[in-house]
Design a protein around this motif. Sequence first.
Motif, PDB file in Angstrom:
ATOM      1  N   LEU A 202       0.696  -1.135  -0.028  1.00 32.29           N
ATOM      2  CA  LEU A 202       0.019  -0.205   0.241  1.00 32.29           C
ATOM      3  C   LEU A 202       0.712   1.552  -0.116  1.00 32.29           C
ATOM      4  CD1 LEU A 202      -3.042  -0.735   2.177  1.00 32.29           C
ATOM      5  CD2 LEU A 202      -2.753  -0.875  -0.267  1.00 32.29           C
ATOM      6  N   LYS A 203       2.125   1.052  -0.356  1.00 33.40           N
ATOM      7  CA  LYS A 203       3.064   2.408  -0.491  1.00 33.40           C
ATOM      8  C   LYS A 203       3.072   2.491  -2.112  1.00 33.40           C
ATOM      9  CE  LYS A 203       5.631   1.923   4.045  1.00 33.40           C
ATOM     10  NZ  LYS A 203       7.026   1.664   4.413  1.00 33.40           N
ATOM     11  N   PRO A 205       1.907   3.196  -5.653  1.00 32.06           N
ATOM     12  CA  PRO A 205       0.786   3.977  -6.117  1.00 32.06           C
ATOM     13  C   PRO A 205      -0.314   3.254  -6.884  1.00 32.06           C
ATOM     14  CG  PRO A 205       2.636   5.110  -6.896  1.00 32.06           C
ATOM     15  CD  PRO A 205       3.254   3.454  -6.078  1.00 32.06           C
ATOM     16  N   LYS A 206       0.167   2.126  -7.359  1.00 31.11           N
ATOM     17  CA  LYS A 206      -0.837   1.211  -8.181  1.00 31.11           C
ATOM     18  C   LYS A 206      -2.109   0.740  -7.326  1.00 31.11           C
ATOM     19  CE  LYS A 206      -1.308  -3.092 -10.542  1.00 31.11           C
ATOM     20  NZ  LYS A 206      -0.655  -4.518 -11.018  1.00 31.11           N
ATOM     21  N   TYR A 207      -1.595   0.037  -6.111  1.00 33.14           N
ATOM     22  CA  TYR A 207      -2.448  -0.445  -5.134  1.00 33.14           C
ATOM     23  C   TYR A 207      -3.189   0.348  -4.273  1.00 33.14           C
ATOM     24  CZ  TYR A 207      -0.412  -4.946  -6.828  1.00 33.14           C
ATOM     25  OH  TYR A 207      -0.100  -5.948  -7.517  1.00 33.14           O
ATOM     26  N   LEU A 208      -2.379   1.450  -3.848  1.00 35.45           N
ATOM     27  CA  LEU A 208      -2.880   2.636  -3.013  1.00 35.45           C
ATOM     28  C   LEU A 208      -4.085   3.155  -3.639  1.00 35.45           C
ATOM     29  CD1 LEU A 208      -2.920   4.272  -0.221  1.00 35.45           C
ATOM     30  CD2 LEU A 208      -1.164   5.793  -1.467  1.00 35.45           C
ATOM     31  N   GLU A 209      -3.642   3.710  -4.921  1.00 33.70           N
ATOM     32  CA  GLU A 209      -4.769   4.380  -5.644  1.00 33.70           C
ATOM     33  C   GLU A 209      -6.133   3.348  -5.897  1.00 33.70           C
ATOM     34  OE1 GLU A 209      -3.004   5.914  -9.292  1.00 33.70           O
ATOM     35  OE2 GLU A 209      -1.752   6.970  -8.062  1.00 33.70           O
ATOM     36  N   GLU A 210      -5.933   2.003  -5.997  1.00 37.82           N
ATOM     37  CA  GLU A 210      -7.200   1.154  -6.370  1.00 37.82           C
ATOM     38  C   GLU A 210      -7.707   1.272  -5.183  1.00 37.82           C
ATOM     39  OE1 GLU A 210      -7.801  -3.145  -8.381  1.00 37.82           O
ATOM     40  OE2 GLU A 210      -5.687  -2.532  -8.069  1.00 37.82           O
ATOM     41  N   LEU A 211      -7.086   1.201  -3.816  1.00 41.10           N
ATOM     42  CA  LEU A 211      -7.914   0.966  -2.733  1.00 41.10           C
ATOM     43  C   LEU A 211      -8.750   2.213  -2.405  1.00 41.10           C
ATOM     44  CD1 LEU A 211      -8.685  -0.135  -0.197  1.00 41.10           C
ATOM     45  CD2 LEU A 211      -6.594   0.598   1.006  1.00 41.10           C
ATOM     46  N   GLU A 212      -7.913   3.368  -2.680  1.00 37.64           N
ATOM     47  CA  GLU A 212      -8.711   4.584  -2.238  1.00 37.64           C
ATOM     48  C   GLU A 212      -9.795   4.893  -3.336  1.00 37.64           C
ATOM     49  OE1 GLU A 212      -5.006   7.784  -0.795  1.00 37.64           O
ATOM     50  OE2 GLU A 212      -5.258   7.244  -2.837  1.00 37.64           O
ATOM     51  N   ASP A 213      -9.615   4.532  -4.404  1.00 42.04           N
ATOM     52  CA  ASP A 213     -10.894   4.563  -5.527  1.00 42.04           C
ATOM     53  C   ASP A 213     -12.003   3.605  -4.997  1.00 42.04           C
ATOM     54  OD1 ASP A 213     -12.153   5.213  -8.176  1.00 42.04           O
ATOM     55  OD2 ASP A 213     -11.757   3.115  -8.313  1.00 42.04           O
ATOM     56  N   ALA A 243      -2.435  -3.192   8.609  1.00 42.60           N
ATOM     57  CA  ALA A 243      -1.689  -1.815   9.172  1.00 42.60           C
ATOM     58  C   ALA A 243      -1.763  -0.620   8.628  1.00 42.60           C
ATOM     59  CB  ALA A 243      -0.594  -2.022   9.648  1.00 42.60           C
ATOM     60  N   LYS A 244      -1.451  -0.830   7.235  1.00 37.80           N
ATOM     61  CA  LYS A 244      -1.371   0.539   6.328  1.00 37.80           C
ATOM     62  C   LYS A 244      -2.940   0.964   6.024  1.00 37.80           C
ATOM     63  CE  LYS A 244       1.724   2.503   4.985  1.00 37.80           C
ATOM     64  NZ  LYS A 244       2.137   3.694   5.560  1.00 37.80           N
ATOM     65  N   ALA A 245      -3.719  -0.248   5.489  1.00 33.95           N
ATOM     66  CA  ALA A 245      -5.216   0.360   5.503  1.00 33.95           C
ATOM     67  C   ALA A 245      -5.887   0.962   6.483  1.00 33.95           C
ATOM     68  CB  ALA A 245      -6.035  -1.127   5.140  1.00 33.95           C
ATOM     69  N   ALA A 246      -5.433   0.566   7.917  1.00 30.84           N
ATOM     70  CA  ALA A 246      -6.087   1.160   9.196  1.00 30.84           C
ATOM     71  C   ALA A 246      -5.400   2.481   9.104  1.00 30.84           C
ATOM     72  CB  ALA A 246      -5.798   0.390  10.240  1.00 30.84           C
ATOM     73  N   GLU A 247      -4.150   2.703   8.886  1.00 31.16           N
ATOM     74  CA  GLU A 247      -3.654   4.097   9.035  1.00 31.16           C
ATOM     75  C   GLU A 247      -4.386   5.108   8.057  1.00 31.16           C
ATOM     76  OE1 GLU A 247       0.816   6.136   8.372  1.00 31.16           O
ATOM     77  OE2 GLU A 247       0.502   3.894   8.190  1.00 31.16           O
ATOM     78  N   LEU A 248      -4.381   4.647   6.693  1.00 28.58           N
ATOM     79  CA  LEU A 248      -5.286   5.090   5.647  1.00 28.58           C
ATOM     80  C   LEU A 248      -6.473   5.734   6.156  1.00 28.58           C
ATOM     81  CD1 LEU A 248      -5.517   6.285   2.719  1.00 28.58           C
ATOM     82  CD2 LEU A 248      -6.127   3.967   2.229  1.00 28.58           C
TER      83      LEU A 248
END
Length: 571
Positions: A202-203, A205-213, A243-248
Amino acid sequence: MAGRPREVLTLQLGHFAGFVGAHWWNQQDAALCRPTDAKEPPGELCPDVLYRTGRTLHGQETYTPRLILMDLKGSLSSLKQEGGLYKDKQLDAAIAWQGKLTTHKEEIYPKNPYLQDLLSAEGVLNSDGIWRVKSIPNGKGPPPFTTATTPKPVIPTEGSIRVWSDFLRVHLHPRSICMIQKYNHDGEAGRLEAFGQGESILKEPKYLEELEDRLHFYVEECDYLQGFQILCDLHNGFSGVGAKAAELLQDEYSGRGIITWGLLPGPYCLGEPQKNIYRLLNTAFGLVHLSAHSSLVCPLSLGGSLGLQPEPPVNFPHLQYDAALPFHCGAILATALDTITVPYRLCSSPVSMVHLADMLNFSGKKVVTAGATIPFPLVPSQSLPDTLMQLGEATPWTPLSACGDPSGTCCFAQSVVLRGLDRACHTSQLIPGTPLPSPLHACTTGEEVLAQYLQQQQPRVRSSSHLLLTPCKVVPPYPYLFSSSLSQQGLVLDGPPTGAAVESIPVLGALCSSSSLNRTLGDLAKDLARLDLRRWASFMDAGVEQDDLEETLQELRSLAQCYQSGDSLMD
């Protein structure tokens, strides 16, 4: 906001989380399909908390889980990543690229025999090849119940279950499934094994942006979002993803509840030292980081220990299960989860996720334990006061957080749910004038019986309790784990077995802020401190520094100190 659903968005992260989640959603689906003449009253639990309405490209109304799930390449079997409701890639509009195309076709997994039989039994595949689901009245609620002959239940065999999607009977929205293609589900190479690997996903961009979308898609259609529940593997690299998802979520949706269920499969094998060490490290890092960014964190496991010392799996008097099978373990944990999450899913006077967390996590106690009695052992000829009195002073539920025997520990706060008992047995049925066996027999409502029992058990504890008539559904594909001494409604027979399959059960479930966590987290820190990390450089190579380990060790010790038994609400 009375009468309006307080929506919850579920994040399901990891393969064991997939097993628990598949059973969880199947149980929600079974509750939706309740016949109109069902004995339990409608409306105790609000399905709109977990589900959303939608419409396919063909105008068909749908009712699908408000869910984002992440898993690894090769974990879906025959399930399509985009689901089967909304579109078929072969029917997509013109492709923008007009040049030459090369098609690379992956091997197609055959559909599990259980799912093939299930689709045949439902029989709603149209001649045009489009799967037509049952319509939803007014876009909400259960599908209409028909009087057509009900096909014989199709029961999957343990041997036919390879992945969680082999027995998931719920249709998912196209934005639910997010596949992590850089790691493999099968094989020894390319595995998501370490916390640092999960964090790094989740650092990117590909996966982070997909989750945020996907988050924005679901959140923006909610009117009264109360928060997020995260079902997350704790023993592998998905602890870092969680952990990263909870932080987001904490950063972007401040003020919303974030309740994380850290899931671990059954007891582990001593002959796999690297897996056991990684399990320890991932669990320790996961608990520390998840508790930093969640409102509440609860480990869930049928194993007896979080540390390196193996303990036998927990025992249920009326269940026979194989602790080595995720299909079995996932079913039991989903049943517990379906009960302990009741407070924030109620139709009437729900307890919000934030309020539930605030009640349990005072003084830094963000980690809680879970327990459940599956099924609650009521004999048809007895009342609730009779059964509770027979349980005596022992802890009435089986521990489900791998914290060992709860005997001798104390509880600081607890949320307790008892569900699935007929109203007629809530209070004593003794003839007036008969001497009362206990103070519980003098109570005039079931709610009063349960509250007084909890007060007797733990006089100085802040307790919240709920009593529901609605049982927990355990129809196929739920595995048949029940002893022959149970009735169709999960009651303990006081006569010979009837031979009828168990379809629903009463369950007692609890969330506790318990002093057992002082020992459990302390032992976890001791195991961690004894490790020679030079032997496990691969874990550190995945993105974790020596300083990170020292900080995690200190945080674990600090967390453990929060649960010293002298620290109670009343002191």
